[in-house]
Design a protein around this motif. Structure first.
Motif, PDB file in Angstrom:
ATOM      1  N   VAL A  10       0.673  -1.127   0.163  1.00  0.00           N
ATOM      2  CA  VAL A  10      -0.008  -0.008   0.102  1.00  0.00           C
ATOM      3  C   VAL A  10       0.843   1.325  -0.039  1.00  0.00           C
ATOM      4  CG1 VAL A  10      -1.761   1.376   1.387  1.00  0.00           C
ATOM      5  CG2 VAL A  10      -2.103  -1.150   1.164  1.00  0.00           C
ATOM      6  N   ILE A  11       1.921   1.288   1.044  1.00  0.00           N
ATOM      7  CA  ILE A  11       2.700   2.519   1.072  1.00  0.00           C
ATOM      8  C   ILE A  11       3.412   2.782  -0.004  1.00  0.00           C
ATOM      9  CG2 ILE A  11       4.773   3.414   2.475  1.00  0.00           C
ATOM     10  CD1 ILE A  11       3.559   1.670   4.893  1.00  0.00           C
ATOM     11  N   GLY A  12       3.927   1.636  -1.054  1.00  0.00           N
ATOM     12  CA  GLY A  12       4.351   1.842  -2.225  1.00  0.00           C
ATOM     13  C   GLY A  12       3.946   2.615  -3.126  1.00  0.00           C
ATOM     14  N   ARG A  13       2.397   2.617  -3.092  1.00  0.00           N
ATOM     15  CA  ARG A  13       1.847   3.225  -4.133  1.00  0.00           C
ATOM     16  C   ARG A  13       1.490   4.643  -3.748  1.00  0.00           C
ATOM     17  NH1 ARG A  13      -1.754  -2.289  -5.512  1.00  0.00           N
ATOM     18  NH2 ARG A  13       0.013  -3.502  -6.090  1.00  0.00           N
ATOM     19  N   PHE A  14       1.781   4.946  -2.453  1.00  0.00           N
ATOM     20  CA  PHE A  14       1.551   6.553  -2.160  1.00  0.00           C
ATOM     21  C   PHE A  14       1.958   7.482  -3.083  1.00  0.00           C
ATOM     22  CE2 PHE A  14       0.614   5.788   2.559  1.00  0.00           C
ATOM     23  CZ  PHE A  14      -0.347   4.907   2.396  1.00  0.00           C
ATOM     24  N   ASN A  15       3.078   7.202  -3.735  1.00  0.00           N
ATOM     25  CA  ASN A  15       3.809   8.302  -4.657  1.00  0.00           C
ATOM     26  C   ASN A  15       3.093   8.407  -6.019  1.00  0.00           C
ATOM     27  OD1 ASN A  15       5.883   8.592  -2.832  1.00  0.00           O
ATOM     28  ND2 ASN A  15       7.300   7.137  -3.530  1.00  0.00           N
ATOM     29  N   THR A  16       2.101   7.518  -6.361  1.00  0.00           N
ATOM     30  CA  THR A  16       1.377   7.756  -7.643  1.00  0.00           C
ATOM     31  C   THR A  16       0.213   8.722  -7.118  1.00  0.00           C
ATOM     32  OG1 THR A  16       1.955   5.589  -8.401  1.00  0.00           O
ATOM     33  CG2 THR A  16      -0.049   6.786  -9.156  1.00  0.00           C
ATOM     34  N   VAL A  17       0.079   9.703  -8.018  1.00  0.00           N
ATOM     35  CA  VAL A  17      -1.138  10.593  -7.650  1.00  0.00           C
ATOM     36  C   VAL A  17      -2.189  10.403  -8.658  1.00  0.00           C
ATOM     37  CG1 VAL A  17      -1.665  13.171  -7.493  1.00  0.00           C
ATOM     38  CG2 VAL A  17       0.468  12.283  -6.711  1.00  0.00           C
ATOM     39  N   GLY A  18      -3.555  10.233  -8.256  1.00  0.00           N
ATOM     40  CA  GLY A  18      -4.554   9.893  -9.325  1.00  0.00           C
ATOM     41  C   GLY A  18      -5.344  11.206  -9.165  1.00  0.00           C
ATOM     42  N   PRO A  19      -6.029  11.198 -10.463  1.00  0.00           N
ATOM     43  CA  PRO A  19      -6.996  12.427 -10.683  1.00  0.00           C
ATOM     44  C   PRO A  19      -7.900  12.615  -9.611  1.00  0.00           C
ATOM     45  CG  PRO A  19      -7.385  10.712 -12.522  1.00  0.00           C
ATOM     46  CD  PRO A  19      -6.418   9.981 -11.375  1.00  0.00           C
ATOM     47  N   ALA A  20      -8.163  14.071  -9.439  1.00  0.00           N
ATOM     48  CA  ALA A  20      -9.191  14.498  -8.208  1.00  0.00           C
ATOM     49  C   ALA A  20     -10.216  13.901  -8.508  1.00  0.00           C
ATOM     50  CB  ALA A  20      -9.070  15.935  -8.228  1.00  0.00           C
ATOM     51  N   GLY A  21     -11.079  13.556  -7.542  1.00  0.00           N
ATOM     52  CA  GLY A  21     -12.634  13.064  -7.616  1.00  0.00           C
ATOM     53  C   GLY A  21     -13.296  13.270  -6.524  1.00  0.00           C
ATOM     54  N   GLY A  22     -14.405  12.754  -6.266  1.00  0.00           N
ATOM     55  CA  GLY A  22     -15.178  12.897  -5.165  1.00  0.00           C
ATOM     56  C   GLY A  22     -16.315  13.885  -5.030  1.00  0.00           C
ATOM     57  N   ASN A  23     -17.361  13.656  -4.780  1.00  0.00           N
ATOM     58  CA  ASN A  23     -18.525  14.283  -4.317  1.00  0.00           C
ATOM     59  C   ASN A  23     -18.904  14.380  -2.864  1.00  0.00           C
ATOM     60  OD1 ASN A  23     -18.759  15.285  -7.189  1.00  0.00           O
ATOM     61  ND2 ASN A  23     -19.446  13.234  -7.554  1.00  0.00           N
ATOM     62  N   ALA A  24     -18.818  15.271  -2.227  1.00  0.00           N
ATOM     63  CA  ALA A  24     -19.148  15.404  -0.751  1.00  0.00           C
ATOM     64  C   ALA A  24     -20.432  14.905  -0.462  1.00  0.00           C
ATOM     65  CB  ALA A  24     -18.529  16.614  -0.042  1.00  0.00           C
ATOM     66  N   ALA A  25     -20.776  14.147   0.333  1.00  0.00           N
ATOM     67  CA  ALA A  25     -22.193  13.781   0.740  1.00  0.00           C
ATOM     68  C   ALA A  25     -22.022  13.033   2.075  1.00  0.00           C
ATOM     69  CB  ALA A  25     -22.951  12.692  -0.432  1.00  0.00           C
ATOM     70  N   ARG A  26     -23.205  13.235   2.821  1.00  0.00           N
ATOM     71  CA  ARG A  26     -23.112  12.579   4.303  1.00  0.00           C
ATOM     72  C   ARG A  26     -24.260  11.968   4.349  1.00  0.00           C
ATOM     73  NH1 ARG A  26     -19.716  14.629   8.241  1.00  0.00           N
ATOM     74  NH2 ARG A  26     -21.056  14.114   9.738  1.00  0.00           N
ATOM     75  N   LEU A  27     -24.489  11.004   5.450  1.00  0.00           N
ATOM     76  CA  LEU A  27     -25.532  10.202   5.763  1.00  0.00           C
ATOM     77  C   LEU A  27     -25.784  10.727   7.168  1.00  0.00           C
ATOM     78  CD1 LEU A  27     -24.843   6.699   4.160  1.00  0.00           C
ATOM     79  CD2 LEU A  27     -26.679   8.173   3.399  1.00  0.00           C
ATOM     80  N   PRO A  28     -26.749  10.290   7.579  1.00  0.00           N
ATOM     81  CA  PRO A  28     -27.206  10.519   9.140  1.00  0.00           C
ATOM     82  C   PRO A  28     -26.379   9.864  10.251  1.00  0.00           C
ATOM     83  CG  PRO A  28     -29.355  10.349   8.018  1.00  0.00           C
ATOM     84  CD  PRO A  28     -28.260   9.711   7.042  1.00  0.00           C
ATOM     85  N   VAL A  29     -25.643   8.833   9.853  1.00  0.00           N
ATOM     86  CA  VAL A  29     -24.679   8.062  10.780  1.00  0.00           C
ATOM     87  C   VAL A  29     -23.438   8.733  10.821  1.00  0.00           C
ATOM     88  CG1 VAL A  29     -23.914   6.585   8.925  1.00  0.00           C
ATOM     89  CG2 VAL A  29     -24.214   5.783  11.230  1.00  0.00           C
TER      90      VAL A  29
END
Length: 190
Positions: free
Chosen positions: A33-52
């Motif tokens: 896992v740590i060995g893959r930290f140097n690769t940067v992926g494209p930005a993504g994500g859409n913030a959304a929450r659930l009640p929990v």
């Protein structure tokens, strides 16, 4: 592509926590896992929450000193995450339906789109059993608050604030919260 300072900080602290907490198979997986930290992926994500997600603040308040830095760096990202129920969750099981949420930090739908690495987080309300499941990639968990894990090779256990949980590829596994909220970060090399 550039990575946000918040993600960089979270990954640096994750690497340190994984190396301090894992041994054997878990450490080997963590190093992948740590060995893959140097690769940067494209930005993504859409913030959304659930009640929990209202349980996140109390869960973070329960973070032990040994995981305080991981809790802080996660908290800096939390508001950007898209929280979802497990795909197998059904409204006919209201405790699980309303009592858990997962968010991807790195991976499909995460803050960085990645195909080689998934890093995510699970939050659960008190008294919730996370459905037994399995998946091809191996997995390492670091707890941010108390909780228990089970897999087909071990009995229910709480790794405490300095341990980790390792699930080999394809093994049946589950989690559960106790009297308080549960929060854990998971790391899967694909």
């Amino acid at each position: 592509m550039t990575r946000s300072p918040e993600i960089s900080d979270f990954l640096a602290v994750s690497a340190k926590a994984l190396r301090m907490s894992c041994t054997g198979e878990a450490l080997r997986a963590a190093e992948t896992v740590i060995g893959r930290f140097n690769t940067v992926g494209p930005a993504g994500g859409n913030a959304a929450r659930l009640p929990v997600c209202d349980w996140i603040v109390p869960a973070l308040a329960a973070v032990a000193p040994e995981r305080a830095a991981l809790g802080r760096t996660f908290a800096a990202l939390e508001g950007q995450l898209e929280w979802k129920r497990r795909a197998s969750a059904r409204e006919s099981d209201p405790q699980f339906w309303s009592g858990h949420a997962n968010a991807m930090i790195l991976g499909p739908g995460g803050l960085e789109e990645r195909e080689d690495l998934w890093i995510g987080v699970t939050v659960m309300a008190p008294g919730v059993d996370y459905a037994t499941h399995n998946h091809p990639p191996e997995e390492v968990y670091l707890s941010l608050s108390p909780g228990e894990w089970w897999n087909a090779r071990m009995d229910w256990t709480d790794p405490g604030p300095t341990g980790c949980i390792y699930n080999p590829p394809g093994i049946a596994h589950a989690m559960r919260s106790g009297e308080g909220p549960f929060m854990a970060i998971w790391y899967l090399p694909l």
